[in-house]
Design a protein around this motif. Sequence first.
Motif, PDB file in Angstrom:
ATOM      1  N   LEU A  14       0.868  -1.417  -0.359  1.00 25.34           N
ATOM      2  CA  LEU A  14      -0.274   0.027   0.045  1.00 25.34           C
ATOM      3  C   LEU A  14       1.060   1.219  -0.192  1.00 25.34           C
ATOM      4  O   LEU A  14       2.184   1.184   0.827  1.00 25.34           O
ATOM      5  N   ALA A  15       0.841   2.094  -0.654  1.00 28.10           N
ATOM      6  CA  ALA A  15       1.428   3.099  -0.821  1.00 28.10           C
ATOM      7  C   ALA A  15       0.285   4.268  -0.197  1.00 28.10           C
ATOM      8  O   ALA A  15       0.662   5.275   0.567  1.00 28.10           O
ATOM      9  N   TYR A  16      -0.544   4.696  -0.987  1.00 26.23           N
ATOM     10  CA  TYR A  16      -1.426   5.592  -0.599  1.00 26.23           C
ATOM     11  C   TYR A  16      -3.161   5.644  -0.263  1.00 26.23           C
ATOM     12  O   TYR A  16      -3.324   4.343  -1.502  1.00 26.23           O
ATOM     13  N   GLY A  17      -3.685   5.999   0.519  1.00 21.30           N
ATOM     14  CA  GLY A  17      -5.295   6.144  -0.080  1.00 21.30           C
ATOM     15  C   GLY A  17      -5.996   7.127  -0.481  1.00 21.30           C
ATOM     16  O   GLY A  17      -5.641   8.405   0.988  1.00 21.30           O
ATOM     17  N   THR A  18      -7.620   7.258  -0.949  1.00 17.52           N
ATOM     18  CA  THR A  18      -7.817   8.614  -0.607  1.00 17.52           C
ATOM     19  C   THR A  18      -9.743   8.312  -1.052  1.00 17.52           C
ATOM     20  O   THR A  18      -9.700   6.894  -1.411  1.00 17.52           O
ATOM     21  N   CYS A  19     -10.219   9.381  -0.708  1.00 19.66           N
ATOM     22  CA  CYS A  19     -11.350   9.287  -0.775  1.00 19.66           C
ATOM     23  C   CYS A  19     -12.136  10.073  -1.292  1.00 19.66           C
ATOM     24  O   CYS A  19     -11.493  11.314  -0.509  1.00 19.66           O
ATOM     25  N   HIS A  20     -13.095  10.093  -1.787  1.00 16.47           N
ATOM     26  CA  HIS A  20     -13.696  11.168  -2.046  1.00 16.47           C
ATOM     27  C   HIS A  20     -15.684  10.895  -1.706  1.00 16.47           C
ATOM     28  O   HIS A  20     -15.630   9.375  -2.236  1.00 16.47           O
ATOM     29  N   TRP A  21     -16.212  11.930  -1.632  1.00 20.64           N
ATOM     30  CA  TRP A  21     -17.193  11.844  -0.992  1.00 20.64           C
ATOM     31  C   TRP A  21     -18.137  13.162  -0.871  1.00 20.64           C
ATOM     32  O   TRP A  21     -17.126  14.425  -1.498  1.00 20.64           O
ATOM     33  N   ASP A  22     -19.480  13.272  -0.577  1.00 12.87           N
ATOM     34  CA  ASP A  22     -20.514  14.791  -0.098  1.00 12.87           C
ATOM     35  C   ASP A  22     -21.191  14.129  -0.091  1.00 12.87           C
ATOM     36  O   ASP A  22     -21.511  12.749  -0.189  1.00 12.87           O
ATOM     37  N   LEU A  23     -21.933  14.618   0.213  1.00 15.84           N
ATOM     38  CA  LEU A  23     -23.332  14.549   1.146  1.00 15.84           C
ATOM     39  C   LEU A  23     -24.722  14.001  -0.188  1.00 15.84           C
ATOM     40  O   LEU A  23     -26.043  13.641   0.230  1.00 15.84           O
ATOM     41  N   VAL A  24     -24.627  14.690  -1.251  1.00 14.13           N
ATOM     42  CA  VAL A  24     -25.368  14.762  -2.039  1.00 14.13           C
ATOM     43  C   VAL A  24     -25.265  13.354  -3.180  1.00 14.13           C
ATOM     44  O   VAL A  24     -23.542  13.476  -3.602  1.00 14.13           O
ATOM     45  N   ASP A  25     -25.683  12.864  -3.508  1.00 15.45           N
ATOM     46  CA  ASP A  25     -25.467  11.148  -3.820  1.00 15.45           C
ATOM     47  C   ASP A  25     -24.149  11.447  -5.172  1.00 15.45           C
ATOM     48  O   ASP A  25     -23.884  10.661  -5.741  1.00 15.45           O
ATOM     49  N   SER A  26     -25.180  12.307  -6.117  1.00 11.39           N
ATOM     50  CA  SER A  26     -24.437  12.771  -7.664  1.00 11.39           C
ATOM     51  C   SER A  26     -23.319  13.256  -7.670  1.00 11.39           C
ATOM     52  O   SER A  26     -22.763  14.031  -8.727  1.00 11.39           O
ATOM     53  N   HIS A  27     -22.502  13.462  -6.502  1.00  8.93           N
ATOM     54  CA  HIS A  27     -21.596  13.612  -6.737  1.00  8.93           C
ATOM     55  C   HIS A  27     -19.611  13.893  -6.268  1.00  8.93           C
ATOM     56  O   HIS A  27     -19.099  14.117  -5.889  1.00  8.93           O
ATOM     57  N   GLY A  28     -20.095  13.049  -5.394  1.00 12.51           N
ATOM     58  CA  GLY A  28     -18.939  12.298  -4.092  1.00 12.51           C
ATOM     59  C   GLY A  28     -18.093  11.889  -4.585  1.00 12.51           C
ATOM     60  O   GLY A  28     -16.730  11.774  -4.715  1.00 12.51           O
ATOM     61  N   SER A  29     -18.134  10.433  -5.635  1.00  9.34           N
ATOM     62  CA  SER A  29     -17.583   9.448  -6.299  1.00  9.34           C
ATOM     63  C   SER A  29     -17.259   9.784  -8.052  1.00  9.34           C
ATOM     64  O   SER A  29     -17.359  10.785  -8.972  1.00  9.34           O
ATOM     65  N   GLU A  30     -15.874   9.965  -8.007  1.00  8.53           N
ATOM     66  CA  GLU A  30     -14.764  10.390  -9.179  1.00  8.53           C
ATOM     67  C   GLU A  30     -15.492   8.984 -10.050  1.00  8.53           C
ATOM     68  O   GLU A  30     -15.380   9.972 -11.125  1.00  8.53           O
ATOM     69  N   CYS A  31     -15.360   8.258  -9.954  1.00  6.43           N
ATOM     70  CA  CYS A  31     -16.008   7.042 -10.926  1.00  6.43           C
ATOM     71  C   CYS A  31     -17.638   6.736 -10.810  1.00  6.43           C
ATOM     72  O   CYS A  31     -18.207   7.283 -10.182  1.00  6.43           O
ATOM     73  N   LYS A  32     -18.107   6.952 -12.082  1.00  8.96           N
ATOM     74  CA  LYS A  32     -19.276   6.282 -12.737  1.00  8.96           C
ATOM     75  C   LYS A  32     -19.253   4.634 -12.645  1.00  8.96           C
ATOM     76  O   LYS A  32     -18.741   3.783 -13.230  1.00  8.96           O
ATOM     77  N   ILE A  33     -20.424   4.123 -12.186  1.00 11.44           N
ATOM     78  CA  ILE A  33     -21.209   2.435 -12.567  1.00 11.44           C
ATOM     79  C   ILE A  33     -21.803   2.900 -12.968  1.00 11.44           C
ATOM     80  O   ILE A  33     -23.034   3.144 -12.358  1.00 11.44           O
ATOM     81  N   GLY A  34     -22.697   2.728 -13.933  1.00  6.60           N
ATOM     82  CA  GLY A  34     -23.814   2.868 -15.405  1.00  6.60           C
ATOM     83  C   GLY A  34     -24.187   4.046 -15.701  1.00  6.60           C
ATOM     84  O   GLY A  34     -25.628   4.589 -15.647  1.00  6.60           O
ATOM     85  N   GLY A  35     -23.035   5.303 -15.639  1.00  7.34           N
ATOM     86  CA  GLY A  35     -23.593   6.344 -15.445  1.00  7.34           C
ATOM     87  C   GLY A  35     -23.887   6.885 -14.593  1.00  7.34           C
ATOM     88  O   GLY A  35     -23.493   8.362 -14.239  1.00  7.34           O
ATOM     89  N   GLN A  36     -24.287   5.990 -13.347  1.00  6.25           N
ATOM     90  CA  GLN A  36     -24.232   7.189 -11.736  1.00  6.25           C
ATOM     91  C   GLN A  36     -22.919   7.566 -10.703  1.00  6.25           C
ATOM     92  O   GLN A  36     -22.713   6.532 -10.865  1.00  6.25           O
ATOM     93  N   ARG A  37     -23.564   8.167 -10.309  1.00  5.19           N
ATOM     94  CA  ARG A  37     -22.184   8.870  -8.939  1.00  5.19           C
ATOM     95  C   ARG A  37     -22.945   7.932  -8.248  1.00  5.19           C
ATOM     96  O   ARG A  37     -24.253   8.381  -7.735  1.00  5.19           O
ATOM     97  N   PHE A  38     -22.304   8.103  -7.323  1.00  2.00           N
ATOM     98  CA  PHE A  38     -22.202   7.983  -5.566  1.00  2.00           C
ATOM     99  C   PHE A  38     -21.892   8.383  -4.199  1.00  2.00           C
ATOM    100  O   PHE A  38     -20.306   9.253  -4.740  1.00  2.00           O
ATOM    101  N   PRO A  39     -22.466   8.081  -2.851  1.00  2.00           N
ATOM    102  CA  PRO A  39     -21.668   9.181  -2.112  1.00  2.00           C
ATOM    103  C   PRO A  39     -20.537   9.519  -2.071  1.00  2.00           C
ATOM    104  O   PRO A  39     -19.421  10.591  -1.248  1.00  2.00           O
ATOM    105  N   LEU A  40     -20.011   8.206  -1.776  1.00  2.00           N
ATOM    106  CA  LEU A  40     -18.071   7.439  -1.543  1.00  2.00           C
ATOM    107  C   LEU A  40     -17.332   6.615  -2.566  1.00  2.00           C
ATOM    108  O   LEU A  40     -18.019   5.937  -3.134  1.00  2.00           O
ATOM    109  N   GLU A  41     -16.182   7.406  -2.141  1.00  2.00           N
ATOM    110  CA  GLU A  41     -15.248   6.320  -3.404  1.00  2.00           C
ATOM    111  C   GLU A  41     -14.154   6.001  -2.608  1.00  2.00           C
ATOM    112  O   GLU A  41     -13.501   7.669  -1.643  1.00  2.00           O
TER     113      GLU A  41
END
Length: 71
Positions: A14-41
């Motif tokens: 392990l070199a490092y970890g990062t987190c991407h989040w937001d209170l709004v489901d459509s803004h948190g994650s960097e990646c998408k699954i089926g075109g949808q973003r999620f609150p935490l990545e």
Amino acid sequence: MGIKCFNCSEYYTLAYGTCHWDLVDSHGSECKIGGQRFPLEVQLVHFKAGLQNLEAAKKEQDGILVVVSIT
């Protein structure tokens, strides 16, 4: 801390970890699954055991392993 690649016999450190989040489901994650973003990545970036660091790992075809969890 490290991980063994599930489909090969290599170990990665392990070199490092990062987190991407937001209170709004459509803004948190960097990646998408089926075109949808999620609150935490969470991204955990590893480099191949036996290599000095990420810079050395970038020169290898299988030098870097990234594990991503999206919730």
